[in-house]
Design an enzyme around this catalytic site. Sequence first.
Site, PDB file in Angstrom:
ATOM      1  N   GLU A 117       5.698   7.329  53.201  1.00 44.60           N
ATOM      2  CA  GLU A 117       5.180   8.239  52.182  1.00 44.60           C
ATOM      3  C   GLU A 117       6.095   8.113  50.970  1.00 44.60           C
ATOM      4  O   GLU A 117       7.101   7.385  51.015  1.00 44.60           O
ATOM      5  CB  GLU A 117       5.144   9.682  52.710  1.00 44.60           C
ATOM      6  CG  GLU A 117       4.080   9.886  53.782  1.00 44.60           C
ATOM      7  CD  GLU A 117       3.936  11.328  54.220  1.00 44.60           C
ATOM      8  OE1 GLU A 117       4.187  12.240  53.417  1.00 44.60           O
ATOM      9  OE2 GLU A 117       3.597  11.539  55.385  1.00 44.60           O
ATOM     10  N   HIS A 232       1.878  18.940  45.006  1.00 48.10           N
ATOM     11  CA  HIS A 232       1.446  17.716  45.691  1.00 48.10           C
ATOM     12  C   HIS A 232       0.546  16.958  44.725  1.00 48.10           C
ATOM     13  O   HIS A 232      -0.387  17.542  44.155  1.00 48.10           O
ATOM     14  CB  HIS A 232       0.691  18.053  46.978  1.00 48.10           C
ATOM     15  CG  HIS A 232       0.555  16.865  47.882  1.00 48.10           C
ATOM     16  ND1 HIS A 232      -0.274  15.809  47.574  1.00 48.10           N
ATOM     17  CD2 HIS A 232       1.139  16.554  49.059  1.00 48.10           C
ATOM     18  CE1 HIS A 232      -0.180  14.898  48.547  1.00 48.10           C
ATOM     19  NE2 HIS A 232       0.678  15.335  49.450  1.00 48.10           N
ATOM     20  N   ARG A 278       7.406  12.370  44.998  1.00 47.07           N
ATOM     21  CA  ARG A 278       6.243  13.212  44.705  1.00 47.07           C
ATOM     22  C   ARG A 278       6.246  13.798  43.294  1.00 47.07           C
ATOM     23  O   ARG A 278       5.203  13.883  42.646  1.00 47.07           O
ATOM     24  CB  ARG A 278       6.259  14.337  45.750  1.00 47.07           C
ATOM     25  CG  ARG A 278       5.022  15.076  45.880  1.00 47.07           C
ATOM     26  CD  ARG A 278       5.091  15.940  47.111  1.00 47.07           C
ATOM     27  NE  ARG A 278       4.764  15.193  48.310  1.00 47.07           N
ATOM     28  CZ  ARG A 278       4.734  15.725  49.534  1.00 47.07           C
ATOM     29  NH1 ARG A 278       5.027  16.996  49.701  1.00 47.07           N
ATOM     30  NH2 ARG A 278       4.416  14.996  50.573  1.00 47.07           N
ATOM     31  N   HIS A 337       2.326  23.173  46.336  1.00 48.51           N
ATOM     32  CA  HIS A 337       2.329  22.720  47.730  1.00 48.51           C
ATOM     33  C   HIS A 337       3.514  23.240  48.534  1.00 48.51           C
ATOM     34  O   HIS A 337       3.357  23.619  49.692  1.00 48.51           O
ATOM     35  CB  HIS A 337       2.339  21.193  47.726  1.00 48.51           C
ATOM     36  CG  HIS A 337       2.269  20.556  49.075  1.00 48.51           C
ATOM     37  ND1 HIS A 337       1.189  20.699  49.914  1.00 48.51           N
ATOM     38  CD2 HIS A 337       3.148  19.756  49.728  1.00 48.51           C
ATOM     39  CE1 HIS A 337       1.397  20.013  51.028  1.00 48.51           C
ATOM     40  NE2 HIS A 337       2.580  19.449  50.955  1.00 48.51           N
ATOM     41  N   ARG A 372      11.475  18.136  47.306  1.00 52.39           N
ATOM     42  CA  ARG A 372      11.545  17.766  48.733  1.00 52.39           C
ATOM     43  C   ARG A 372      10.991  16.361  48.972  1.00 52.39           C
ATOM     44  O   ARG A 372       9.926  16.003  48.454  1.00 52.39           O
ATOM     45  CB  ARG A 372      10.734  18.774  49.553  1.00 52.39           C
ATOM     46  CG  ARG A 372      10.644  18.439  51.016  1.00 52.39           C
ATOM     47  CD  ARG A 372       9.874  19.511  51.746  1.00 52.39           C
ATOM     48  NE  ARG A 372       8.502  19.622  51.305  1.00 52.39           N
ATOM     49  CZ  ARG A 372       7.493  18.936  51.824  1.00 52.39           C
ATOM     50  NH1 ARG A 372       7.698  18.060  52.792  1.00 52.39           N
ATOM     51  NH2 ARG A 372       6.270  19.123  51.376  1.00 52.39           N
TER      52      ARG A 372
HETATM   53  C1  SIN Z   1       1.202  14.896  52.983  1.00 45.03           C
HETATM   54  O1  SIN Z   1       0.702  14.589  54.051  1.00 45.03           O
HETATM   55  O2  SIN Z   1       1.059  14.261  51.943  1.00 45.03           O
HETATM   56  C2  SIN Z   1       2.033  16.135  52.919  1.00 45.03           C
HETATM   57  C3  SIN Z   1       3.252  15.959  53.689  1.00 45.03           C
HETATM   58  C4  SIN Z   1       4.319  16.852  53.159  1.00 45.03           C
HETATM   59  O3  SIN Z   1       4.044  17.831  52.473  1.00 45.03           O
HETATM   60  O4  SIN Z   1       5.482  16.537  53.386  1.00 45.03           O
END
Ligand code: SIN
Length: 523
Positions: A117, A232, A278, A337, A372
């Site tokens: 991610e 997010h 993010r 988020h 985060r």
């Molecule tokens: C996501 O699945 O993109 C969210 C995961 C997260 O908030 O760490």
Amino acid sequence: MAGRRPATDVLVLGSGVAGLTAAIHAARRGLTPIVLTKAELDTSATAWAQGGVAAALEEDVDSPDLHLADTVTAGAHLCDIDAVRVLVTEGPDRIRDLIAFGARFDHLGADLATTREGGHSVPRVIHAGGDATGAEIQRALAETARDLGIEVRERWRVTDLLVEDGRAAGVAALDAAGAPRQVRARHTVVATGGAGQCFAVTTNPVVSTGDGIAMALRAGVAVADVEFMQFHPTALDSPSTPRVLLSEALRGEGAVLRDDDGFAFMHDEHPLADLAPRDVVARAITRRCVAQGKDHMWLDATAVPNFAERFPTIWRFVRAVGLDPTHDFLPVAPAAHYLSGGIVADLDGASNLPGLWSCGEAACSGVHGANRLASNSLLDGLVFGSRIVEAVAAGKDGPDATGVMRGVPAWAPGPVVAPEYGGPTRREEFQRVLTADAGVLRDRESLERAAAALAAMRAETLEDANLLAVGRALVAAALARCESRGTHTRLDFPERSSAFDGRFVFGHGTEPVLVPLPAEALA
Ligand code: SIN
């Protein structure tokens, strides 16, 4: 008259990953926990988590040091290095505990399947049910709690902390029938989650109303980093509230962001392109929306292999609104988020009020800094939920000068101020203000407008009063932080400034105090 019930050992507020971890570890340690939850045992923001849990489990390709480096880079160098070290080194064992409790993660052959991610330099995010990681963790923890016979009081709403002789003594609450009650405890753990409901556009469930953080603010317990609401980048831009999350794991598996001309713009924004941290992605999307006069950009997930099998939850949601991700680009825009700040906690989760502890999204443990790292939140709940119990079992009662607690002034918390509600302001009204004026991009003018509007509002309900209190603190800290860092982007101060290498801490009064980061905390 019936005698007062003796104080329980550990009172846990909240039934997400952090709270249930604390309760389960307490029961396994021979302590008596009680869990209060304002909804049901199975209802929490945890259950909504899609992407997964990050941990350095594969020693041949990963290490806690690499996980630490990614975490502090994503956190815009406002993480507490010791707290992050605790997170990344203890995380793998806590995941093994979770597996022992019955959580079933996805496998690739004999090994746990991992994905990437944003902000991760290697694939280290494990997942369950494809994109139903939180639901599986919630199931496993709730079943374990039931098996252990832990007392769970559902539909209880906490109104305030009880503070006696300078320590937390439990809480005042409204029981399931709405009757005022007190629950007395030797140790109280605040694991009430975040406050995404401050914003009109959010991925958070309606229960995410910042109750624990607001309660701490009313009791003068130190709270920090609340200007860092994480947005997010890829919530489905549809009229639904809350918004449907399109997990970052989609980009880990090949999805690409495109602008309204079809251009894959993230390559121009960051060396990690679509897998940038993010905050970078949320900002890039917002700026491009402004430049192109659009409400959303596009997520092109047509190259994601086996979409329906790998992401069954997202598949169902997008099919329900008539989109076919194997052919259609998906409209996406940032949504509130995750709150990176909260109740200041030392490395064992102790707040500055003896007997009061905090973990998970309600806490400011220092592991998230100004932004985060993706999929570190479930890990945070697992690690610090269990550390609290270890500290309680070892006889600890108050905070140490460790982690984020270092440098926090020795304020005595209290007195407790009762929540004010029963006014005319509906939640939608302050959600609109925060979304318009304290969102992904902010400046002094917008924040001053928000501060004035929020100051004039009086919430209808207890939960809205909590949201309003957190929203006011968020705006006050955002106004005070005259720089851009992580998820806090000030259009009038676009650069990071070393003058703000510190945390804005609330303790006494409504104005935050800048507590410089001690040199040894800097990463
Ligand atoms: C996501 O699945 O993109 C969210 C995961 C997260 O908030 O760490």
